[in-house]
Design a protein around this motif. Structure first.
Motif, short mmCIF file in Angstrom:
data_model
loop_
_atom_site.label_atom_id
_atom_site.label_comp_id
_atom_site.label_asym_id
_atom_site.label_seq_id
_atom_site.Cartn_x
_atom_site.Cartn_y
_atom_site.Cartn_z
N ASP A 43 0.86 -1.18 0.00
CA ASP A 43 0.00 0.00 0.00
C ASP A 43 0.90 1.23 0.00
O ASP A 43 1.01 1.95 1.00
CB ASP A 43 -0.91 0.00 1.24
N PRO A 44 1.58 1.49 -1.11
CA PRO A 44 2.61 2.54 -1.14
C PRO A 44 2.00 3.94 -1.13
O PRO A 44 0.87 4.16 -1.57
CB PRO A 44 3.33 2.28 -2.46
N GLU A 45 2.80 4.88 -0.64
CA GLU A 45 2.41 6.28 -0.70
C GLU A 45 2.61 6.84 -2.10
O GLU A 45 1.93 7.79 -2.50
CB GLU A 45 3.21 7.10 0.31
N ALA A 46 3.56 6.28 -2.82
CA ALA A 46 3.84 6.72 -4.19
C ALA A 46 4.54 5.59 -4.95
O ALA A 46 5.12 4.68 -4.34
CB ALA A 46 4.69 7.98 -4.20
N VAL A 47 4.47 5.67 -6.27
CA VAL A 47 5.08 4.67 -7.15
C VAL A 47 5.94 5.40 -8.17
O VAL A 47 5.55 6.44 -8.69
CB VAL A 47 4.01 3.82 -7.88
N ALA A 59 1.66 -4.71 -13.53
CA ALA A 59 0.72 -4.86 -12.41
C ALA A 59 0.38 -3.55 -11.73
O ALA A 59 -0.39 -3.54 -10.77
CB ALA A 59 1.29 -5.84 -11.38
N VAL A 60 0.91 -2.43 -12.20
CA VAL A 60 0.66 -1.14 -11.54
C VAL A 60 -0.83 -0.81 -11.43
O VAL A 60 -1.27 -0.28 -10.39
CB VAL A 60 1.43 -0.01 -12.26
N PRO A 61 -1.67 -1.11 -12.44
CA PRO A 61 -3.10 -0.78 -12.28
C PRO A 61 -3.74 -1.48 -11.06
O PRO A 61 -4.74 -0.98 -10.53
CB PRO A 61 -3.72 -1.29 -13.58
N ALA A 62 -3.18 -2.60 -10.62
CA ALA A 62 -3.74 -3.31 -9.46
C ALA A 62 -3.58 -2.50 -8.17
O ALA A 62 -4.22 -2.82 -7.16
CB ALA A 62 -3.07 -4.67 -9.30
N LEU A 63 -2.75 -1.46 -8.19
CA LEU A 63 -2.57 -0.60 -7.02
C LEU A 63 -3.63 0.49 -6.95
O LEU A 63 -3.64 1.28 -6.01
CB LEU A 63 -1.18 0.06 -7.08
N MET A 64 -4.52 0.54 -7.94
CA MET A 64 -5.48 1.63 -8.06
C MET A 64 -6.86 1.27 -7.53
O MET A 64 -7.86 1.82 -7.97
CB MET A 64 -5.61 2.06 -9.54
N GLY A 65 -6.94 0.35 -6.57
CA GLY A 65 -8.23 -0.05 -6.01
C GLY A 65 -8.86 1.05 -5.20
O GLY A 65 -8.48 2.22 -5.26
N PRO A 70 -2.32 6.33 -4.98
CA PRO A 70 -0.92 6.73 -4.86
C PRO A 70 -0.47 7.37 -6.18
O PRO A 70 -0.73 6.82 -7.26
CB PRO A 70 -0.19 5.41 -4.61
N PRO A 71 0.18 8.53 -6.14
CA PRO A 71 0.67 9.11 -7.40
C PRO A 71 1.68 8.17 -8.05
O PRO A 71 2.51 7.55 -7.37
CB PRO A 71 1.31 10.42 -6.96
#
Length: 410
Positions: A43-47, A59-65, A70-71
């Motif tokens: 659950d990052p603050e930023a990527v 897999a970056v879109p999977a972080l957009m739930g 995260p920016p």
């Protein structure tokens, strides 16, 4: 600074590095069957994304739930490629549990996007971050992360040699620690000029003899490189598959290309295939050169062309990229046959392989790392990271190779 390796440790694929549980560097997927994703929950603050290849951005879109977005920081070409790959993944796996994200996640990804040029320092999760040209594909970047005490350089994938599409990396920012890719740590690439000459002479000979040449090529980077080679040597060709869309995207970002005018010229001199089966059938019957995805023969229009040309020994299949074990491309190289549409087909057409790699080879890696003899070196993105680390230690480096899930403190 605590750095955890969630993917890409001792392997090629699903690269993901987590800094202090806050900043995520890359979040890729390995295109195996089924696809493989980074380990653990994040659950990052930023990527920050180094470049637009599936194994680094898939897999970056999977972080957009649900919840705060995260920016996501990257160069403009990497942003475009990420969206293209996400849409392609949804097309292939969207209706199955194999895909960890949805169309909504992809839309949210565009909202989270923050683009930057090379040399521009920005803030991400409390760190100062700077991107530098990595010489791999358009928009590819080394990522320098500075917390005020430690300067960490994450190389991403990089190339120190000449390519027609992008300039080689020359950036060597000061760093206390370097996370370095090691894909070709035991390989010496043949000189690119020699590879080009052999490739061009071979395909010209086949066409002169009345044969057809199918050139399987990765859509991102390799397709455009082969187009530029063909254009430079006045070889007419067709282009089919996802590489068409990617080529158009690259043309929108001329500042990330070595020679934007050359790519425009190569595009105007290349005939784009409209994707209709009848057109592909006619083209395959001509004595022509066809550049098409996928580069490992595991999908895309190439699976239409190869069965049509396979029985004629005058025809040729010119491989232009590494063939992962278990793919139809690897099977074709090693056994002279490959599986298409569930059928194993023998191939009488000539099969050749050309090293158009966009990665630094052993000499390139050693040349790059020679600038960091006083730094801590961590090796990832390779299948012999441990062996390469041992070789570097024997030469006086402070080098190590983490395993999946390991945490290293700098």
């Amino acid at each position: 600074m605590d750095v955890q390796f969630l993917g890409g440790a001792g392997e090629i694929g699903r690269s993901a590095v987590l800094v202090d549980d806050r900043l995520l560097l890359d979040y890729g997927m390995a295109s195996e069957s089924p696809p493989q994703y980074p380990v653990g929950d994040v659950d990052p603050e930023a990527v920050v994304v180094s470049h637009g290849h599936l194994d680094h951005v898939g897999a970056v879109p999977a972080l957009m739930g649900a919840g705060d977005l995260p920016p996501v920081h990257w160069t403009p070409p990497t942003r475009d490629l990420a969206v293209t790959l996400a849409e392609d993944t949804l097309k292939l796996h969207g209706s199955t549990p194999r895909c960890p994200f949805t169309e909504t996640d992809v839309r949210r990804l565009t909202q989270a996007s923050r683009t930057h040029g090379y040399g521009e320092t920005f803030e991400a999760a409390g760190y100062e971050v700077t991107l530098y040209n990595a010489g791999h594909i358009p928009g590819s970047a080394h990522v320098l992360v500075d917390d005020g005490e430690t300067r960490l350089l994450y190389t991403g994938d990089f190339h120190t040699g000449r390519q027609r599409l992008v300039e080689a990396t020359t950036a060597r920012p000061e760093a206390d620690a370097v996370i370095c890719e090691s894909t070709y740590s035991d390989v010496t690439h043949e000189a690119r000029e020699s590879v080009e000459q052999q490739f061009v002479e071979s395909i010209r000979q086949t066409v002169w003899q009345g044969g057809t040449v199918v050139v399987p090529a990765f859509a991102i980077g390799r397709t455009q490189e082969v187009m530029l080679v063909c254009a430079a040597h006045d070889v007419d060709c067709y282009l089919d598959g996802l590489g068409q869309r990617v080529t158009k995207q690259f043309k929108r970002h001329p500042e990330f290309l070595r020679d934007a005018e050359a790519l425009r010229g190569a595009t105007s001199g290349t005939r784009f295939v409209n994707g209709k089966a009848g057109q592909r059938h006619r083209i395959a019957a001509q004595n022509s050169v066809i550049i098409t995805t996928s580069g490992m023969l595991n999908g895309g229009p190439v699976v239409s062309y190869v069965p049509k040309i396979r029985t004629n020994p005058t025809n040729k299949i010119a491989m232009t990229g590494y063939q992962v074990e278990g793919t139809p491309g690897r099977e074709l190289l090693e056994r002279g046959r490959a599986e298409f549409d569930g059928r194993v087909m023998p191939v009488s057409a000539k099969v050749e392989s050309y090293d158009f790699s966009a990665h630094a080879d052993r000499d390139g890696l050693l040349d790059f790392l020679g600038n960091y003899r006083e730094s801590e070196i961590v090796l990832n993105h390779g299948d012999r990271c441990g062996a390469f680390a041992e070789e570097l230690r024997a030469d006086g480096y402070d080098a190590q190779a983490p395993e999946l899930g390991d945490v290293i403190t700098f």
